[in-house]
Motif scaffolding. Structure first.
Motif, short mmCIF file in Angstrom:
data_model
loop_
_atom_site.label_atom_id
_atom_site.label_comp_id
_atom_site.label_asym_id
_atom_site.label_seq_id
_atom_site.Cartn_x
_atom_site.Cartn_y
_atom_site.Cartn_z
N MET A 272 0.82 -1.20 0.00
CA MET A 272 0.00 0.00 0.00
C MET A 272 0.86 1.26 0.00
O MET A 272 0.55 2.24 -0.68
CB MET A 272 -0.94 -0.01 1.20
N ALA A 273 1.94 1.23 0.78
CA ALA A 273 2.83 2.38 0.81
C ALA A 273 3.45 2.62 -0.56
O ALA A 273 3.51 3.76 -1.03
CB ALA A 273 3.93 2.15 1.86
N CYS A 274 3.91 1.55 -1.22
CA CYS A 274 4.55 1.70 -2.53
C CYS A 274 3.55 2.10 -3.61
O CYS A 274 3.88 2.85 -4.54
CB CYS A 274 5.27 0.40 -2.91
N GLN A 275 2.31 1.60 -3.52
CA GLN A 275 1.29 2.01 -4.49
C GLN A 275 1.09 3.52 -4.42
O GLN A 275 1.08 4.22 -5.45
CB GLN A 275 -0.03 1.30 -4.20
N GLN A 276 0.93 4.01 -3.20
CA GLN A 276 0.69 5.45 -3.02
C GLN A 276 1.90 6.27 -3.45
O GLN A 276 1.78 7.29 -4.14
CB GLN A 276 0.36 5.72 -1.55
N SER A 277 3.09 5.84 -3.04
CA SER A 277 4.30 6.60 -3.35
C SER A 277 4.59 6.60 -4.85
O SER A 277 5.02 7.62 -5.40
CB SER A 277 5.50 6.00 -2.59
N THR A 278 4.37 5.46 -5.52
CA THR A 278 4.62 5.40 -6.96
C THR A 278 3.66 6.33 -7.70
O THR A 278 4.07 7.06 -8.61
CB THR A 278 4.47 3.96 -7.49
N ARG A 279 2.40 6.31 -7.32
CA ARG A 279 1.43 7.20 -7.96
C ARG A 279 1.82 8.67 -7.77
O ARG A 279 1.73 9.48 -8.68
CB ARG A 279 0.02 6.95 -7.42
N ALA A 280 2.24 8.99 -6.54
CA ALA A 280 2.62 10.37 -6.25
C ALA A 280 3.82 10.79 -7.10
O ALA A 280 3.86 11.90 -7.66
CB ALA A 280 2.93 10.53 -4.77
N TYR A 281 4.81 9.90 -7.22
CA TYR A 281 6.02 10.20 -7.99
C TYR A 281 5.67 10.36 -9.47
O TYR A 281 6.09 11.32 -10.12
CB TYR A 281 7.05 9.09 -7.81
N VAL A 282 4.93 9.41 -10.02
CA VAL A 282 4.58 9.45 -11.44
C VAL A 282 3.71 10.66 -11.73
O VAL A 282 3.88 11.36 -12.74
CB VAL A 282 3.88 8.15 -11.86
N ASN A 283 2.78 10.95 -10.82
CA ASN A 283 1.89 12.08 -11.01
C ASN A 283 2.68 13.39 -11.02
O ASN A 283 2.47 14.27 -11.85
CB ASN A 283 0.86 12.11 -9.88
N LYS A 284 3.63 13.50 -10.12
CA LYS A 284 4.43 14.72 -10.01
C LYS A 284 5.32 14.92 -11.23
O LYS A 284 5.50 16.04 -11.71
CB LYS A 284 5.29 14.66 -8.75
N ASN A 285 5.86 13.82 -11.76
CA ASN A 285 6.85 13.92 -12.82
C ASN A 285 6.29 13.73 -14.22
O ASN A 285 7.02 13.91 -15.20
CB ASN A 285 7.96 12.89 -12.59
N THR A 286 5.00 13.35 -14.31
CA THR A 286 4.46 13.04 -15.63
C THR A 286 3.25 13.89 -15.99
O THR A 286 3.12 14.36 -17.10
CB THR A 286 4.05 11.56 -15.72
N LEU A 287 2.35 14.09 -15.04
CA LEU A 287 1.09 14.74 -15.36
C LEU A 287 0.87 15.96 -14.47
O LEU A 287 -0.03 15.98 -13.63
CB LEU A 287 -0.08 13.74 -15.17
N PRO A 288 1.68 16.98 -14.57
CA PRO A 288 1.53 18.14 -13.69
C PRO A 288 0.17 18.79 -13.84
O PRO A 288 -0.31 19.02 -14.94
CB PRO A 288 2.65 19.08 -14.17
N GLY A 289 -0.46 19.03 -12.66
CA GLY A 289 -1.76 19.68 -12.66
C GLY A 289 -2.92 18.77 -12.96
O GLY A 289 -4.05 19.19 -13.00
N LYS A 290 -2.64 17.45 -13.19
CA LYS A 290 -3.71 16.50 -13.49
C LYS A 290 -3.52 15.27 -12.63
O LYS A 290 -3.04 14.24 -13.09
CB LYS A 290 -3.70 16.11 -14.97
#
Length: 542
Positions: free
Chosen positions: A443-461
């Motif tokens: 669960m920790a890695c799911q959340q952290s991976t999403r946060a990282y990918v979201n920050k570095n791939t889809l800014p503002g979305k």
């Protein structure tokens, strides 16, 4: 305070506490394994892991899909420690080594990130070439790592190389067997227009999971789940053997999604099941359907001897545990009302198996282009669960999964969804679709991976929505996966109790528990006995 155990623990339950001695009877029992909980801090000294990512770089991967995959790989680099090793193989018309195994020191991480960011897409889809190169790499470059895994990602059908599942699985089996000592798993992720059953067969041959990635956002969840699982392996080469006590006990069926030997319906006296790896907090419940002859020789009848063998990664020792399952066999007139009360834990696990069986049967009809028959199978299973679901959260969530399968029948991706849900429930393991079996680290890695990918791939979305509280871990919101509509309290003892206490569950300590003093408590009349199941369902996984 007692020190937490590092061993796999065993438990069992029988559907009822007693059977009349003078008649032949059917009996359902559960044999359960529970892996120890390893706290997050304990992973600072965990065993090193080796990971090979086999990434599809065919032309259809160009754009956001490949970008999300590379960002997820970057996150993997960031969370692995210097003693861990990572390699990446890319495949299209053929396979090539993006970079060989590197220890993820500061220099190793820079090397890995530079190579990952240079990946480009073109060509066709040669899955077999990518898998073979990845497995050969594990064999040819041994290390001190106790945990090794190949992570396959593809968005298409195999149209180059070995394109049939039987010869490909045979080649995978041979290559895994050739890897000395270290157990190597395969996790397969499928996105877009892929062959879900093809990838599931690959994953199951490699004792891993298939991840159906239904939308770009789910790529990060799938990678996070895989990473969390690899970082929380506590036991390897796990095998459970179920042996009938004597000739008066016949093992009729042991439905499971794991590899099984001696599966001869009606004649089996011993069944051996290979589980591969156990993760921290894993709980595996095996439902065993038995046929018993009359028993006059003693008041207690032995039913099964259960043996579990595994390599304990925490203590680095090979271990063996045993357990005997017995039941009282008094005269019919001596059986008390309490002894006749069905065990709620056994009934829940039976419903889990029935749900998975219904999904597999529906998939067979769907593959034959008979959507009507597929829907009918799901609706029949839903009818069976509907009455119980009103009084039990776990069964209500199974019913919800069946409803979602029904809705998916008219949508693109129905096949992948059915395959993924079925495997998750049969193996009690999480994936991108069903996160209800996730452990704390996943669960920790799911959340952290999403946060990282979201920050570095889809800014503002963000696209991920608010963090939801997980019923298994109510005090750790930061570990909670976003997409968790079906979080079954599988590890909450107040909700899924497989002890031989047949009393209803108490609502004092859990919002999901049952209250035995209320009108909503479960009783024997609320359940359809497993003995009434059609035999085709009992033997569906034989």
């Amino acid at each position: 305070m007692a020190k937490p155990t590092s061993r796999v623990t065993l438990s069992h339950a029988t559907l009822v506490q007693a059977l009349a001695c003078d008649v032949s009877s059917k009996m359902t029992v559960t044999a359960s394994l529970k892996a120890p909980l390893i706290e997050t801090d304990a992973h600072k000294s965990r065993s090193p892991v080796d990971v090979v990512c086999a990434v599809d770089v065919s032309g259809s991967m160009a754009g956001v899909k490949l970008q999300l995959v590379t960002r997820s790989l970057e996150f993997m680099v960031s969370v692995l420690k210097p003693t861990d090793r990572l390699a990446v193989v890319v495949f299209s018309d053929g396979a090539r080594l993006c970079f060989p195994f590197v220890n993820l020191t500061e220099l190793g991480k820079k090397t890995a990130l530079d190579s990952i960011r240079s990946i480009r897409a073109s060509g066709q889809t040669n899955i077999s070439a990518g898998l073979h190169m990845a497995l050969d790499l594990v064999k040819q470059t041994p290390s001190s790592a106790n945990v090794s895994s190949v992570v396959l990602f593809t968005d298409g059908y195999a149209n180059v190389g070995i394109t049939k599942i039987e010869p490909l699985c045979a080649s995978i089996k041979d290559r895994i067997a050739a890897i000395d000592d270290t157990a190597c798993s395969i996790n397969a992720m499928g996105f877009g227009n892929h062959d879900a059953e093809f990838l599931t067969a690959i994953a199951e041959e490699g004792m891993g999971m298939f991840y159906y990635v239904d939308k770009p956002d789910s790529i990060a969840t799938a990678f996070g789940d895989v990473i969390g699982g690899l970082l929380s392996v506590v036991a390897q080469k796990v095998k459970i053997t179920l042996e009938a006590a004597d000739d008066s006990v016949v093992i009729e069926s042991v439905p499971t999604g794991y590899t099984k030997t001696n599966p001869i319906p009606g004649k089996t006296s011993t069944v051996c099941i290979s589980l591969g790896d156990l993760l921290s907090e894993d709980k595996k419940d095996f439902v065993v359907f038995l046929k018993l002859s009359p028993h006059y020789t003693s008041a207690i009848q032995s039913l099964l001897k259960v043996t579990v063998s595994y390599h304990n990664l925490i203590s680095d020792t090979n271990e063996l545990s045993t357990m005997d399952i017995k039941i009282a066999r008094p005269k019919a007139s001596e059986i008390t009302a309490e002894q006749k009360i069905p065990n709620v834990g056994v009934l829940r696990q039976t419903r889990r198996i029935q749900t998975a069986v219904a999904m597999k049967q529906a998939l067979q009809h769907y593959n034959a282009n008979n959507v009507h028959a597929a829907k009918k199978v799901i609706l029949t299973a839903m009818t069976t669960l509907a009455k119980e679901a009103a009084k039990d959260t776990t069964i209500a969530n199974l019913l919800q999964d069946l409803k979602q399968c029904l809705q998916k029948m008219d949508q693109k991706g129905a096949r992948g969804y059915l395959v993924s849900q079925r495997q998750s429930h049969m193996q009690q393991r999480s994936n991108a679709i069903n996160t209800c079996y996730s452990n704390t680290r996943q669960m920790a890695c799911q959340q952290s991976t999403r946060a990282y990918v979201n920050k570095n791939t889809l800014p503002g979305k963000s696209g991920y929505g608010p963090v939801r509280q997980h019923p298994n871990h109510p005090s750790t919101n930061r570990y909670t996966p976003y997409v968790a509509p079906n979080c079954y309290p599988q590890r909450n003892n107040s909700t899924l109790n497989n002890s031989n206490s047949n009393s209803a569950l108490n609502n004092n300590n859990s919002n999901n528990a049952l209250n035995n003093n209320s009108n909503n408590s479960l009783n024997a009349n609320d359940f359809i006995s497993p003995d009434t199941l059609p035999m085709c369902q009992l033997y569906f996984y034989e």
